[in-house]
Write a protein that holds these residues in place. Structure first.
Motif, mmCIF file in Angstrom:
data_model
loop_
_atom_site.group_PDB
_atom_site.id
_atom_site.type_symbol
_atom_site.label_atom_id
_atom_site.label_comp_id
_atom_site.label_asym_id
_atom_site.label_seq_id
_atom_site.Cartn_x
_atom_site.Cartn_y
_atom_site.Cartn_z
ATOM 1 N N ALA A 1 0.942 -1.040 0.013
ATOM 2 C CA ALA A 1 -0.041 -0.098 0.192
ATOM 3 C C ALA A 1 0.860 1.344 0.047
ATOM 4 O O ALA A 1 2.097 1.135 0.044
ATOM 5 N N ILE A 2 0.173 2.198 -0.133
ATOM 6 C CA ILE A 2 0.998 3.372 0.092
ATOM 7 C C ILE A 2 0.778 4.108 1.442
ATOM 8 O O ILE A 2 -0.220 3.921 2.125
ATOM 9 N N TYR A 3 1.902 4.231 2.204
ATOM 10 C CA TYR A 3 1.666 4.337 3.648
ATOM 11 C C TYR A 3 1.843 6.042 3.748
ATOM 12 O O TYR A 3 2.760 6.679 3.341
ATOM 13 N N PHE A 4 1.072 6.466 4.722
ATOM 14 C CA PHE A 4 1.200 7.716 5.244
ATOM 15 C C PHE A 4 1.339 8.070 6.739
ATOM 16 O O PHE A 4 0.649 7.494 7.419
ATOM 17 N N CYS A 5 1.837 9.116 7.046
ATOM 18 C CA CYS A 5 2.121 9.661 8.559
ATOM 19 C C CYS A 5 1.318 10.457 8.765
ATOM 20 O O CYS A 5 1.044 11.725 7.874
ATOM 21 N N ALA A 6 0.468 10.617 9.637
ATOM 22 C CA ALA A 6 -0.323 11.908 10.273
ATOM 23 C C ALA A 6 -0.305 12.297 11.749
ATOM 24 O O ALA A 6 0.011 11.384 12.667
ATOM 25 N N ALA A 7 -0.592 13.466 11.830
ATOM 26 C CA ALA A 7 -0.517 14.212 13.248
ATOM 27 C C ALA A 7 -1.648 14.602 13.569
ATOM 28 O O ALA A 7 -2.363 15.202 12.835
ATOM 29 N N SER A 8 -2.169 14.666 14.883
ATOM 30 C CA SER A 8 -3.255 15.090 15.495
ATOM 31 C C SER A 8 -3.211 16.037 16.765
ATOM 32 O O SER A 8 -2.456 15.622 17.519
#
Length: 125
Positions: free
Chosen positions: A93-100
Motif C-alpha cells: 500500500a501507500i503508507y502515510f504518517c499523520a499528526a493530530s
C-alpha cells in the motif's frame, strides 16, 4: 504551521522487514498524537497504528498488523518510527504518517489534521 515528513518504505519479499520514519515539525511538534495510515489500490485508507503523546504511553494497532508492526517515538519525541516485520503481500500500500491535536485515547477515531506525502511499500510473494 505543522509539517509531517516521512521516509523509508520500498520493496521486500514476503517475511521481510521495513522501517518507516516520521518527523513532525513546526508548532508544538511533540504535542501531537501520531498515526500511520495506508491505502491499497481500490481500497479505502485505513489506520495501521497510532501512538499517544509520550506522557500517556498508549499505542493502537489494527488487528491486521498486531504482533508484526511496532510503533515508537524516537529519542526526539517528534520522531515516530514504524517497524514492520513479517510483511505480507496484503501489506502492500501507500503508507502515510499523520499528526493530530486530538486526545490520547480512541486514537483510531480522532481527526488527523496534518499529513505526509506518502510512500510506497510493496511486498512480493
Amino acid at each position: 504551521q505543522v509539517q509531517v515528513v516521512q521516509s523509508g518504505g520500498g520493496s521486500v519479499q514476503t517475511g521481510g522487514s521495513l522501517t518507516l520514519s516520521c518527523v513532525v515539525s513546526g508548532r508544538k511538534p511533540s504535542d501531537k498524537v501520531v498515526a500511520w495510515f495506508r491505502q491499497a489500490p481500490g481500497k479505502e485508507r485505513e489506520i495501521v497504528s497510532a501512538i499517544s503523546r509520550k506522557a500517556y504511553g498508549r499505542e493502537f494497532y489494527a488487528d491486521s498488523v498486531k504482533g508484526r508492526f511496532t510503533i515508537s517515538r524516537g529519542r526526539a519525541e517528534n520522531v515516530v518510527i514504524l517497524e514492520m516485520q513479517n510483511l505480507k503481500p496484503e501489506d502492500t500500500a501507500i503508507y502515510f504518517c499523520a499528526a493530530s491535536n486530538g486526545p490520547d485515547y480512541m486514537m483510531q477515531l480522532v481527526k488527523y489534521e496534518y499529513w505526509s506525502q506518502g510512500t510506497q511499500v510493496t511486498v512480493s510473494s
